[in-house]
Design a protein around this motif. Structure first.
Motif, mmCIF file in Angstrom:
data_model
loop_
_atom_site.group_PDB
_atom_site.id
_atom_site.type_symbol
_atom_site.label_atom_id
_atom_site.label_comp_id
_atom_site.label_asym_id
_atom_site.label_seq_id
_atom_site.Cartn_x
_atom_site.Cartn_y
_atom_site.Cartn_z
ATOM 1 N N THR A 199 0.826 -1.210 0.000
ATOM 2 C CA THR A 199 0.000 0.000 0.000
ATOM 3 C C THR A 199 0.854 1.251 0.000
ATOM 4 O O THR A 199 0.543 2.244 -0.680
ATOM 5 N N ASP A 200 1.971 1.233 0.766
ATOM 6 C CA ASP A 200 2.892 2.375 0.793
ATOM 7 C C ASP A 200 3.535 2.586 -0.578
ATOM 8 O O ASP A 200 3.694 3.724 -1.038
ATOM 9 N N ILE A 201 3.869 1.496 -1.232
ATOM 10 C CA ILE A 201 4.545 1.583 -2.533
ATOM 11 C C ILE A 201 3.600 2.120 -3.596
ATOM 12 O O ILE A 201 3.974 2.987 -4.398
ATOM 13 N N GLY A 202 2.362 1.608 -3.602
ATOM 14 C CA GLY A 202 1.367 2.120 -4.545
ATOM 15 C C GLY A 202 1.861 2.105 -5.975
ATOM 16 O O GLY A 202 2.177 1.057 -6.530
ATOM 17 N N LEU A 203 1.960 3.292 -6.574
ATOM 18 C CA LEU A 203 2.366 3.421 -7.976
ATOM 19 C C LEU A 203 3.842 3.756 -8.152
ATOM 20 O O LEU A 203 4.283 4.061 -9.266
ATOM 21 N N HIS A 204 4.612 3.717 -7.065
ATOM 22 C CA HIS A 204 6.055 3.957 -7.201
ATOM 23 C C HIS A 204 6.669 2.859 -8.076
ATOM 24 O O HIS A 204 6.362 1.672 -7.906
ATOM 25 N N PRO A 205 7.521 3.209 -9.026
ATOM 26 C CA PRO A 205 8.118 2.198 -9.914
ATOM 27 C C PRO A 205 9.024 1.233 -9.143
ATOM 28 O O PRO A 205 9.734 1.636 -8.223
ATOM 29 N N LEU A 206 8.981 -0.037 -9.557
ATOM 30 C CA LEU A 206 9.720 -1.087 -8.870
ATOM 31 C C LEU A 206 10.787 -1.709 -9.769
ATOM 32 O O LEU A 206 10.647 -1.759 -10.994
ATOM 33 N N ILE A 207 11.826 -2.205 -9.107
ATOM 34 C CA ILE A 207 12.844 -3.038 -9.758
ATOM 35 C C ILE A 207 12.700 -4.420 -9.127
ATOM 36 O O ILE A 207 12.912 -4.593 -7.926
ATOM 37 N N LEU A 208 12.308 -5.403 -9.945
ATOM 38 C CA LEU A 208 12.047 -6.738 -9.411
ATOM 39 C C LEU A 208 12.844 -7.784 -10.176
ATOM 40 O O LEU A 208 13.176 -7.611 -11.347
ATOM 41 N N ALA A 233 9.112 -1.260 -13.272
ATOM 42 C CA ALA A 233 9.864 -0.423 -14.210
ATOM 43 C C ALA A 233 10.971 -1.223 -14.885
ATOM 44 O O ALA A 233 11.224 -1.072 -16.079
ATOM 45 N N ILE A 234 11.632 -2.091 -14.102
ATOM 46 C CA ILE A 234 12.759 -2.870 -14.628
ATOM 47 C C ILE A 234 12.723 -4.274 -14.035
ATOM 48 O O ILE A 234 12.501 -4.446 -12.828
ATOM 49 N N GLU A 235 12.935 -5.260 -14.874
ATOM 50 C CA GLU A 235 13.137 -6.625 -14.407
ATOM 51 C C GLU A 235 14.590 -7.004 -14.627
ATOM 52 O O GLU A 235 15.164 -6.717 -15.677
ATOM 53 N N THR A 236 15.193 -7.637 -13.626
ATOM 54 C CA THR A 236 16.583 -8.077 -13.741
ATOM 55 C C THR A 236 16.686 -9.453 -13.092
ATOM 56 O O THR A 236 15.681 -10.026 -12.676
ATOM 57 N N THR A 238 19.707 -10.490 -10.970
ATOM 58 C CA THR A 238 20.619 -10.628 -9.838
ATOM 59 C C THR A 238 20.420 -9.475 -8.867
ATOM 60 O O THR A 238 19.994 -8.377 -9.253
ATOM 61 N N HIS A 239 20.755 -9.740 -7.607
ATOM 62 C CA HIS A 239 20.627 -8.697 -6.586
ATOM 63 C C HIS A 239 21.608 -7.556 -6.834
ATOM 64 O O HIS A 239 21.303 -6.395 -6.555
ATOM 65 N N GLY A 240 22.796 -7.890 -7.348
ATOM 66 C CA GLY A 240 23.776 -6.840 -7.615
ATOM 67 C C GLY A 240 23.285 -5.844 -8.639
ATOM 68 O O GLY A 240 23.413 -4.628 -8.453
ATOM 69 N N SER A 241 22.702 -6.326 -9.721
ATOM 70 C CA SER A 241 22.219 -5.405 -10.749
ATOM 71 C C SER A 241 21.017 -4.621 -10.256
ATOM 72 O O SER A 241 20.864 -3.433 -10.569
ATOM 73 N N ALA A 242 20.149 -5.248 -9.455
ATOM 74 C CA ALA A 242 18.981 -4.540 -8.911
ATOM 75 C C ALA A 242 19.414 -3.383 -8.020
ATOM 76 O O ALA A 242 18.856 -2.282 -8.089
ATOM 77 N N CYS A 243 20.421 -3.619 -7.194
ATOM 78 C CA CYS A 243 20.911 -2.556 -6.312
ATOM 79 C C CYS A 243 21.575 -1.440 -7.113
ATOM 80 O O CYS A 243 21.409 -0.254 -6.804
ATOM 81 N N ASN A 250 16.398 4.465 -10.420
ATOM 82 C CA ASN A 250 15.415 3.861 -11.326
ATOM 83 C C ASN A 250 14.178 3.321 -10.632
ATOM 84 O O ASN A 250 13.242 2.888 -11.294
ATOM 85 N N GLY A 251 14.181 3.321 -9.319
ATOM 86 C CA GLY A 251 13.026 2.829 -8.594
ATOM 87 C C GLY A 251 13.422 2.148 -7.294
ATOM 88 O O GLY A 251 14.580 2.217 -6.855
ATOM 89 N N LEU A 252 12.441 1.505 -6.687
ATOM 90 C CA LEU A 252 12.622 0.796 -5.423
ATOM 91 C C LEU A 252 12.682 -0.703 -5.721
ATOM 92 O O LEU A 252 11.856 -1.224 -6.465
#
Length: 319
Positions: A199-208, A233-236, A238-243, A250-252
């Motif tokens: 709910t807090d994230i809502g429409l904030h773009p995500l990196i998953l 917003a972005i799919e990847t 590995t954790h390294g690339s997400a961070c 680019n997002g949360l």
């Protein structure tokens, strides 16, 4: 140039020494008796004597002598294929003997998913090699499914797999469970929250991490329980690339607490993700055969590492 010699010797006299086979293989590899002698820490006369003895034992020449040079015969070239296999088998036997004798040497072949291999495994391996510096490691980083198959088929000695798994040909020992974190820049609008929900994230773009996996299904389910769908917003993968992507604004990212720790540095901060999504890992070996004592010792090291490791440190430190 000397013609091949055919020797008439009894069957018992045809047994050859492994030392002479190693000399033969080294000459074939280096192309020189002098180089082979240097590599094996032998004198050149000793190398020549061993090759001469080997030729007498097998009953045919392995090399032509041409103006001081050794040129492999057709018979010698053909024999080399079998010598390579024989010496490789002997090396494996000697490695096992050293393993059994006291962990002073040997090789452990390990497989793990990429983020685990990059984020956690180096610490475990380093601790183990502090205790047994003579042990060598071969580390393979594969997808979860491929890693499970490699362990089951004994292409590797052991590995780390994420639970749950339906593999029936693996012996599994649960070693660690961790939670999930939101990773973002310190200037992100949600950085001042103590914990973050869908709910807090809502429409904030995500990196998953990439769709199709069990972890991604858990994230989607958490949002669905709040009547929401994540805005990706972005799919990847590995954790390294997400961070790295989160650090560039680019997002949360929603990531595994255990695997994300090596990548958290300014300007990144972390907050717990709620409701909690947990990740459980197991140490896995094939149940077809009993693992070596060296592999068993490595399992003990992994268990000890996670027992001593402070849990949820990022959740506290990231505030």
């Amino acid at each position: 140039m000397r013609k091949p010699v055919r020797s008439e010797v009894g069957q018992a006299d045809k047994e050859v020494s492994f030392r002479s086979l190693r000399v033969f293989a080294e000459i074939m590899r280096t192309g020189s008796a002098t180089a082979a002698a240097k590599q094996l820490s032998l004198s050149q006369p000793a190398v020549s004597k061993l090759i001469s003895q080997l030729e007498t034992k097998v009953g045919f020449d392995l090399f032509y002598r041409d103006r001081g040079k050794l040129v492999p015969t057709a018979d010698g070239t053909k024999l080399m294929q079998e010598v390579d296999l024989t010496l490789a088998s002997l090396d494996r036997f000697n490695s096992l003997v050293r393993d059994i004798a006291g962990y002073s040497a040997g090789t452990i072949r390990v497989v793990a998913p990429p983020s685990f291999a990059e984020g956690v495994l180096p610490d475990i391996v380093s601790r183990f090699r502090d205790r047994f510096p003579g042990v060598e490691f071969s580390i393979d980083s594969r997808s979860v499914g491929t890693a499970r198959s490699m362990i089951a088929m004994r292409y590797v000695d052991c590995g780390f797999v994420k639970l749950p798994t339906d593999e029936t040909d693996l012996e599994l020992d649960e070693i660690v469970t961790s939670g999930s974190l939101c990773v973002m820049r310190e200037d992100h609008p949600l950085a001042n929250y103590d914990s973050i929900s869908p709910t807090d994230i809502g429409l904030h773009p995500l990196i998953l991490l990439g769709a199709g996996g069990y972890w991604r299904a858990q994230v989607d389910a958490a949002f669905a329980s709040c009547g929401l769908k994540p805005v990706v917003a972005i799919e990847t993968h590995t954790h390294g690339s997400a961070c790295a992507l989160a650090g560039r604004g680019n997002g949360l990212a929603i990531l595994n607490d255990l695997l994300v720790r090596p990548y958290i540095q300014a300007p990144l901060v972390t907050r717990p993700f709620t409701p909690p999504i947990t990740h459980t890992y197991a140490f896995a070996v094939s149940n077809v055969a009993r693992p070596s004592r060296l592999t068993e010792e490595f399992k003990k090291e992994a268990l000890s590492f996670f027992l001593e490791r402070p849990q949820n440190s990022l959740s506290a430190e990231g505030k």
